[in-house]
Design a protein around this motif. Structure first.
Motif, PDB file in Angstrom:
ATOM      1  N   ALA A   1       3.075  35.401 -38.755  1.00  0.00           N
ATOM      2  CA  ALA A   1       1.949  34.524 -39.101  1.00  0.00           C
ATOM      3  C   ALA A   1       0.926  35.407 -39.348  1.00  0.00           C
ATOM      4  N   SER A   2       0.434  35.567 -40.737  1.00  0.00           N
ATOM      5  CA  SER A   2      -0.308  36.626 -41.308  1.00  0.00           C
ATOM      6  C   SER A   2      -0.333  36.273 -42.705  1.00  0.00           C
ATOM      7  N   SER A   3      -0.430  37.370 -43.571  1.00  0.00           N
ATOM      8  CA  SER A   3      -0.251  37.319 -44.841  1.00  0.00           C
ATOM      9  C   SER A   3       0.969  36.895 -45.467  1.00  0.00           C
TER      10      SER A   3
ATOM     11  N   TRP B   1     -13.375  33.430 -32.767  1.00  0.00           N
ATOM     12  CA  TRP B   1     -13.030  34.389 -33.914  1.00  0.00           C
ATOM     13  C   TRP B   1     -13.437  35.966 -33.544  1.00  0.00           C
ATOM     14  N   ASP B   2     -14.662  35.986 -33.004  1.00  0.00           N
ATOM     15  CA  ASP B   2     -14.952  37.308 -32.375  1.00  0.00           C
ATOM     16  C   ASP B   2     -14.130  37.971 -31.460  1.00  0.00           C
ATOM     17  N   PHE B   3     -13.792  37.239 -30.579  1.00  0.00           N
ATOM     18  CA  PHE B   3     -12.774  37.467 -29.566  1.00  0.00           C
ATOM     19  C   PHE B   3     -11.572  38.063 -29.884  1.00  0.00           C
ATOM     20  N   THR B   4     -10.835  37.206 -30.866  1.00  0.00           N
ATOM     21  CA  THR B   4      -9.420  37.553 -31.516  1.00  0.00           C
ATOM     22  C   THR B   4      -9.571  38.692 -32.180  1.00  0.00           C
ATOM     23  N   MET B   5     -10.519  38.714 -33.222  1.00  0.00           N
ATOM     24  CA  MET B   5     -10.826  40.185 -33.931  1.00  0.00           C
ATOM     25  C   MET B   5     -11.044  41.414 -33.265  1.00  0.00           C
ATOM     26  N   ASN B   6     -11.823  41.220 -31.962  1.00  0.00           N
ATOM     27  CA  ASN B   6     -11.985  42.385 -31.519  1.00  0.00           C
ATOM     28  C   ASN B   6     -10.921  42.767 -30.660  1.00  0.00           C
TER      29      ASN B   6
ATOM     30  N   ARG C   1      -2.923  28.431 -36.698  1.00  0.00           N
ATOM     31  CA  ARG C   1      -2.963  29.902 -36.228  1.00  0.00           C
ATOM     32  C   ARG C   1      -3.877  30.424 -37.164  1.00  0.00           C
ATOM     33  N   CYS C   2      -5.044  29.878 -37.409  1.00  0.00           N
ATOM     34  CA  CYS C   2      -5.966  30.226 -38.381  1.00  0.00           C
ATOM     35  C   CYS C   2      -6.559  31.725 -38.132  1.00  0.00           C
ATOM     36  N   VAL C   3      -7.275  31.986 -37.121  1.00  0.00           N
ATOM     37  CA  VAL C   3      -7.902  33.344 -36.955  1.00  0.00           C
ATOM     38  C   VAL C   3      -7.015  34.223 -36.203  1.00  0.00           C
ATOM     39  N   TYR C   4      -5.934  33.832 -35.507  1.00  0.00           N
ATOM     40  CA  TYR C   4      -4.814  34.666 -35.241  1.00  0.00           C
ATOM     41  C   TYR C   4      -4.072  35.226 -36.563  1.00  0.00           C
ATOM     42  N   SER C   5      -3.476  34.603 -37.486  1.00  0.00           N
ATOM     43  CA  SER C   5      -3.129  34.685 -38.708  1.00  0.00           C
ATOM     44  C   SER C   5      -4.002  35.631 -39.531  1.00  0.00           C
ATOM     45  N   THR C   6      -5.194  35.369 -39.666  1.00  0.00           N
ATOM     46  CA  THR C   6      -6.326  36.301 -40.381  1.00  0.00           C
ATOM     47  C   THR C   6      -6.308  37.561 -39.772  1.00  0.00           C
ATOM     48  N   SER C   7      -6.115  37.637 -38.560  1.00  0.00           N
ATOM     49  CA  SER C   7      -6.398  39.263 -37.561  1.00  0.00           C
ATOM     50  C   SER C   7      -4.928  39.951 -38.113  1.00  0.00           C
TER      51      SER C   7
ATOM     52  N   PHE D   1      -3.991  38.594 -28.872  1.00  0.00           N
ATOM     53  CA  PHE D   1      -4.424  37.238 -28.366  1.00  0.00           C
ATOM     54  C   PHE D   1      -3.974  36.361 -29.424  1.00  0.00           C
ATOM     55  N   VAL D   2      -3.559  35.293 -28.962  1.00  0.00           N
ATOM     56  CA  VAL D   2      -3.038  33.966 -29.706  1.00  0.00           C
ATOM     57  C   VAL D   2      -4.131  32.954 -29.439  1.00  0.00           C
ATOM     58  N   HIS D   3      -4.715  32.676 -30.619  1.00  0.00           N
ATOM     59  CA  HIS D   3      -5.824  31.503 -30.635  1.00  0.00           C
ATOM     60  C   HIS D   3      -5.076  30.320 -31.199  1.00  0.00           C
ATOM     61  N   HIS D   4      -5.158  29.173 -30.616  1.00  0.00           N
ATOM     62  CA  HIS D   4      -4.679  28.062 -31.280  1.00  0.00           C
ATOM     63  C   HIS D   4      -5.570  27.296 -31.880  1.00  0.00           C
ATOM     64  N   GLY D   5      -5.442  26.812 -33.235  1.00  0.00           N
ATOM     65  CA  GLY D   5      -6.257  25.777 -33.885  1.00  0.00           C
ATOM     66  C   GLY D   5      -6.491  26.447 -35.398  1.00  0.00           C
ATOM     67  N   SER D   6      -7.109  25.370 -36.143  1.00  0.00           N
ATOM     68  CA  SER D   6      -7.271  25.615 -37.409  1.00  0.00           C
ATOM     69  C   SER D   6      -8.629  26.310 -37.428  1.00  0.00           C
ATOM     70  N   VAL D   7      -9.355  26.595 -38.897  1.00  0.00           N
ATOM     71  CA  VAL D   7     -10.463  26.982 -38.908  1.00  0.00           C
ATOM     72  C   VAL D   7     -11.686  26.077 -38.316  1.00  0.00           C
ATOM     73  N   LEU D   8     -11.602  24.715 -38.160  1.00  0.00           N
ATOM     74  CA  LEU D   8     -12.418  23.822 -37.680  1.00  0.00           C
ATOM     75  C   LEU D   8     -12.463  23.886 -36.067  1.00  0.00           C
ATOM     76  N   ASP D   9     -11.317  24.405 -35.602  1.00  0.00           N
ATOM     77  CA  ASP D   9     -11.174  24.624 -34.119  1.00  0.00           C
ATOM     78  C   ASP D   9     -11.721  25.746 -33.545  1.00  0.00           C
ATOM     79  N   CYS D  10     -11.963  26.809 -34.463  1.00  0.00           N
ATOM     80  CA  CYS D  10     -12.225  28.122 -34.205  1.00  0.00           C
ATOM     81  C   CYS D  10     -13.656  28.367 -34.259  1.00  0.00           C
ATOM     82  N   GLU D  11     -14.190  28.289 -32.998  1.00  0.00           N
ATOM     83  CA  GLU D  11     -15.536  28.660 -32.722  1.00  0.00           C
ATOM     84  C   GLU D  11     -15.939  30.295 -33.022  1.00  0.00           C
ATOM     85  N   GLU D  12     -17.309  30.690 -33.277  1.00  0.00           N
ATOM     86  CA  GLU D  12     -17.682  31.906 -33.608  1.00  0.00           C
ATOM     87  C   GLU D  12     -17.244  32.850 -32.397  1.00  0.00           C
TER      88      GLU D  12
END
Length: 267
Positions: A157-159, A120-125, A166-172, A106-117
């Motif tokens: 879009a990662s390391s 974050w949880d849905f994307t990581m899951n 692409r904050c949480v997407y790239s992190t995932s 799943f691709v979430h759009h936004g910076s860390v400030l746009d990413c609600e918990e």
């Protein structure tokens, strides 16, 4: 003409007893993959089957998934790979699996400030935990055979590259790269290899949907195209070609790698 009366006609065609026989690059391999209803997963499922594999294509979208029922070599099954019980049931249905391809994401759009918990949880899951569940369910079967091949869908879009919004997407996806290298290192001496595919921008229904969801779809499309150094996006089929290589014995000495296919976007 070679010994035994077999003439090599091409890379996949042979003349045996006067008849041409086609040999696929994945003949006899059993492959299970997720997110096969559309995009890269769909293209890979079809490419695997065309090369002779027995493919189990899964997705949560049963209606779209049914479109693959007519493709020879593919059987479909509705599975939510974020659900442990469904993943374990899927693994039990297979006596053995040669290749596991984890595509769901799943691709979430936004910076860390746009990413609600919840984001974050849905994307990581979806992007990481699903791969953990699939690997944990299928890896024991591979270890029994002392042979197995896991392919994980990561991203540039990662390391590999920092990407705006692409904050949480790239992190995932960085986590997927870490998971890939960990599995490759832990089981390299047990006949298991594990690699990940890192695309750039791929023209898929998912991308088109995200573009249309923007306030100004035309400007959003132009923004995506502006970062394409080749002047075009990658196609799902081009990624599928790379996946066929990784699934085949041609890549037998390849493990623990990030296979980048981004048209030079990271440069």
């Amino acid at each position: 003409m070679h010994a035994g009366g077999v003439h090599k006609y091409s890379s996949t065609d042979f003349i045996i007893c006067g008849e041409r026989c086609t040999m696929g690059r994945l003949d006899g391999k059993v492959i299970v993959l997720s997110a096969a209803a559309q995009g890269i997963g769909r293209a890979a499922a079809i490419a695997f089957a065309k090369e002779g594999a027995q493919v189990t294509a899964t997705d949560i979208n049963g209606e779209k998934l049914k479109e693959l029922d007519s493709v020879q070599g593919i059987k479909t099954k509705v599975v939510d790979v974020t659900k442990k019980d469904q993943v374990e049931a899927l693994a039990k249905e297979h006596e053995h699996v040669d290749v596991l391809f984890n595509v769901a994401g799943f691709v979430h759009h936004g910076s860390v400030l746009d990413c609600e918990e919840a984001d974050w949880d849905f994307t990581m899951n979806t992007n990481v935990r699903s791969m953990y569940l699939m690997c944990k369910a299928f890896l024991p079967k591979m270890l029994e055979k002392k042979s197995g091949n896991i392919i994980n869908m990561a991203s540039v879009a990662s390391s590999i590259k920092g990407v705006v919004n692409r904050c949480v997407y790239s992190t995932s996806k960085a986590a997927v790269i870490g998971l890939t290298k960990s599995i490759a290192a832990d089981f390299i001496d047990k006949g298991i290899r594990c690699n990940c595919v890192c695309p750039g921008t791929v023209d898929t229904p998912s991308l088109r949907g995200r573009i249309q969801a923007q306030p100004d779809p035309e400007e959003a499309y132009k923004a995506f195209m502006a970062r394409q150094k080749t002047g075009r996006m990658c196609t799902a089929e081009e990624v599928a070609y790379l996946c066929v290589y990784l699934a085949s014995d041609e890549s037998a000495y390849v493990t623990g790698t990030e296979q980048i296919i981004d048209g030079g976007w990271r440069l």
